[in-house]
Design a protein around this motif. Structure first.
Motif: not given
Length: 282
Positions: A131-133, A223-227, A229-234, A270-273
Motif C-alpha cells: 500500500e502507498i500511504r 508491507f504487511q508482516h503477518q508471521g 516477528v523473529s522473521n521480520i527481516g525477510a 511475537g505474534l499479532g502482525g
C-alpha cells in the motif's frame, strides 16, 4: 522448519534476556517439544539452548561491569543470579576470570563473549503489492542505539530495555509502537541508528534516559508482516528488493525504514502482525 524454530528461540532469548526464561517457555514459543527444540538448536548453533542463554546473560553482565556498574550484586540480579557468590562462580566458569577482575580492568578484549546471533534474512518469494500511504509527521520518544549490520540481532534487547518506559512516559499516545532505522551521525556505511519508540503528543519533559525524534511527513510503501516477528527481516529484505526494482527510493531522508507495531501485536509472543514501511518518492 528447523531454522524457523531456532530463529524464534533466538528472538525470545534476546527480547527476554533480563527476565526469567525457562526451556518450557522457549519450547512453547517455538511450538515444539523441549527435546526437539534442544536438538534443533544445538545442531544449528553449536551449543545447547541453556548454554547460549547463560553465555548471553553473562556477556551482557561483563559489559555492565566494564561500563562501571556500581555494584556486582545488582549486575548479578539482572543476569538472573540470586547471590554474588553464585554469579561469581558462573562468571568464572564462563570466562576464566572473576567479575571483580573484569570490572577493575575495564577491558573486554580477553573475554570470549557470546554475542547475539543473526540468522540470514531470506526475502519472501511472494510478497503482496504494498500500500502507498501518506503519513503525517510523527513525534517519537524512545531508546536509540547504533547497530552495525552484523550486530543488529541485538535489537530485541533494546526493546526489552525500553519496555518499562512504555505507558509511563508523560505525553505518550498509548497503543502503538515504532522501530525506526535512521541514518547515524556521519552517515556511516557499516550501520544505522535504531530507535525503539512510542508516539508522543509532545517531546517536552522527556526523561533524561530517552531521546525524542521528529519524523517529517513522508509517503511510504507499506508491507504487511503477518508471521512471527523473529522473521521480520525477510519482509524487510523483500521491501528493499521491491524498492530497488520499482526505482522509488526517496533520497535525502534520514528515515530508512520503519517497523510499525499496532495495539494487537503481542511483544511477549511475537505474534499479532506488524508492518514494514519504506519511504518512497511521490
Amino acid at each position: 522448519m528447523a531454522m524457523d524454530t531456532v530463529r524464534k528461540t533466538l528472538w525470545y532469548i534476546e527480547s527476554h534476556l533480563e527476565q526469567p526464561v525457562t526451556l518450557d517457555e522457549l519450547a512453547a514459543i517455538a511450538g515444539i517439544s523441549r527435546f526437539h527444540l534442544s536438538r534443533s538448536f544445538a545442531q544449528a548453533i553449536g551449543r545447547s539452548v541453556t548454554a547460549h542463554l547463560r553465555g548471553r546473560r553473562l556477556s551482557e553482565a561483563a559489559r555492565q561491569l566494564v561500563d562501571g556498574a556500581p555494584d556486582i550484586l545488582s549486575v548479578a540480579l539482572d543476569a538472573g543470579y540470586g547471590s554474588h557468590e553464585a554469579f561469581s562462580r558462573a562468571f568464572r566458569d564462563q570466562f576464566g576470570r572473576t567479575p571483580d577482575d573484569v570490572r577493575a580492568g575495564a577491558d573486554l578484549t580477553s573475554l570470549k563473549l557470546v554475542e547475539p546471533i543473526l540468522m540470514p534474512d531470506t526475502p519472501i518469494t511472494a510478497i503482496e503489492t504494498p500500500e502507498i500511504r501518506a503519513v503525517d509527521g510523527l513525534l517519537l520518544a524512545g531508546l536509540r542505539r547504533f547497530f552495525t549490520y552484523e550486530d543488529r540481532a541485538g535489537i530485541p534487547l533494546l526493546w526489552q530495555r525500553f519496555g518499562p518506559h512504555i505507558d509511563n512516559i508523560p505525553g505518550q499516545i498509548k497503543g502503538d509502537a515504532y522501530g525506526v532505522c535512521l541514518k547515524a551521525d556521519g552517515d556511516p556505511t557499516d550501520g544505522f541508528d535504531y530507535l525503539a519508540a512510542v508516539p508522543m503528543r509532545s517531546l517536552n519533559d522527556l526523561p533524561d534516559s530517552l531521546v525524542g525524534v521528529r519524523i517529517p511527513p513522508l509517503t511510504f510503501a507499506v508491507f504487511q508482516h503477518q508471521g512471527h516477528v523473529s522473521n521480520i527481516g525477510a519482509t524487510c529484505a523483500a521491501a528493499g528488493e521491491w524498492l530497488a526494482s520499482e526505482r522509488r527510493m526517496k533520497p535525502g531522508v534520514a528515515v530508512m525504514m520503519v517497523e510499525y507495531y499496532p495495539p494487537q501485536f503481542d511483544p511477549r509472543t511475537g505474534l499479532g502482525g506488524c508492518e514494514v514501511w519504506v519511504p518512497v518518492s511521490d
